[in-house]
Motif scaffolding. Structure first.
Motif, PDB file in Angstrom:
ATOM      1  N   SER A 159       8.782  38.421 -22.705  1.00 20.86           N
ATOM      2  CA  SER A 159       7.625  38.385 -23.602  1.00 20.86           C
ATOM      3  C   SER A 159       6.661  37.272 -23.228  1.00 20.86           C
TER       4      SER A 159
ATOM      5  N   GLY B  37       4.828  33.076 -27.760  1.00 20.87           N
ATOM      6  CA  GLY B  37       5.887  34.025 -27.439  1.00 20.87           C
ATOM      7  C   GLY B  37       7.245  33.563 -27.924  1.00 20.87           C
TER       8      GLY B  37
ATOM      9  N   TRP C  32       9.410  35.433 -30.885  1.00 23.40           N
ATOM     10  CA  TRP C  32      10.752  35.943 -30.577  1.00 23.40           C
ATOM     11  C   TRP C  32      11.815  35.331 -31.480  1.00 23.40           C
TER      12      TRP C  32
END
Length: 335
Positions: free
Chosen positions: A126, A328, A332
């Motif tokens: 990601s 990111g 996450w």
């Protein structure tokens, strides 16, 4: 509707930026944002298309998004191999190959993440995609605007033509890459001379490297005069070692003889936009035009030029990349 409004705003900013100064990287970003928002608006408008057309367009979009990166990575690898065979294994010649292999690596990472469900791989994927998306957007902006800049009409009020130097073959001979610049410089000179009034002056700009028997500017001037160019119309700038010094030392010569003068700077087409950015920073009133380059040379050279421009604004760009990485990680971890 919002996407079309945003596209119009950025297109207006692009137009104003070009009118103020063509040599701004911000113009490239405005153009890229205008095209992006226009594409988003058209994509959301697919639902209103005729039955069957919407499905066809969506399939085409998915094919481009799915197969495009694979095809591009393959082409970059093939070009990189050709570049190494023709030009040698210098780091600058490996950029297209490394870019292609890097794209395949990211695709492999995404496949591994989907196959294993690993949170660590997911986090890495990601954040990599976020940063890669930002860098890719800037790269497309750079390539698109560089293409447009290279096709802008040649100014007809310049007092000088400045041809930027490059390395010599065997320490004294002009290579094909530099010869193309000189031939283009001669064409520009003849175009300006045909306008009437005071004739322009052509400056060959390039100092002597450690492996060269004479300054590049001298070999460049000899190339021109051997081809019938008037020797009295050539001035040699023989101190510079870098493109920045090409600009600064050529500016000194122009200001010494014709204060407040303007110029047309000639380099290869892949280098034209970055040279324009550098000319602006040096305070030179000059347009940059490009000469033809072999097609196989273009991908690696363009990547190199983009990296240089990216690092020229490294505080902003690296700051945004760091912010995307943190974003990111945060996205996450809260899943």
């Amino acid at each position: 509707m919002f996407a079309f409004v945003a596209a119009a705003v950025f297109l207006l900013l692009f137009g104003v930026g070009v009118l103020r100064d063509r040599r701004r990287f911000g113009n490239a970003v405005y153009l890229g944002l205008a095209v992006t928002f226009l594409g988003i608006g058209l994509l959301f408008g697919i639902d209103e298309a005729r039955p069957g057309l919407a499905e066809t367009l969506m399939v085409l979009v998915l094919l481009v998004l799915g197969l495009g990166p694979v095809v591009l990575a393959g082409l970059l690898c093939a070009n990189g191999v050709k570049m190494v065979r023709k030009e040698g294994r210098r780091p600058a010649n490996l950029l297209a190959l490394l870019a292609g292999l890097g794209m395949f690596g990211v695709m492999g990472l995404a496949v591994a993440t989907a196959a294993t469900g690993s949170r660590i791989l997911g986090l890495l994927t990601s954040t990599t995609l976020l940063v890669l998306g930002y860098v890719s957007f800037l790269f497309l902006c750079f390539v698109g605007y560089a293409y447009l800049y290279g096709r802008m009409r040649l100014r007809r009020d310049a007092d000088y033509v400045v041809v930027l130097g490059s390395g010599l073959i065997g320490g004294r001979r002009v290579p094909p890459l530099l010869a193309s610049r000189l031939d283009r410089g001669r064409q520009v000179y003849e175009t300006l001379a045909a306008r009437g009034g005071d004739a322009p002056v052509l400056i060959t700009s390039g100092g002597q490297g450690p492996d060269e028997e004479l300054p590049e500017s001298h070999a460049m001037a000899d190339y021109l005069t051997d081809g019938g160019f008037p020797a009295g119309a050539v001035v040699r700038e023989d101190r510079s070692r870098t493109t920045e010094e090409n600009m600064l030392f050529s500016k000194e010569l122009m200001e010494r003889d014709r204060p407040g003068s303007s110029c047309v700077i000639v380099t290869n087409n892949f280098h034209a936009f970055r040279a324009a950015l550098m000319a602006r920073r040096a305070g030179i009133d000059g347009q940059v035009v490009g000469s033809p380059t072999a097609a196989y040379f273009w991908p690696s050279a363009t990547i190199r030029e983009f990296v240089a421009v990216f690092l020229q604004y490294k505080v902003v760009n690296l700051g945004i990349c760091l912010m995307l990485i943190l974003l990111g990680v945060l996205a996450w971890t809260v899943r």
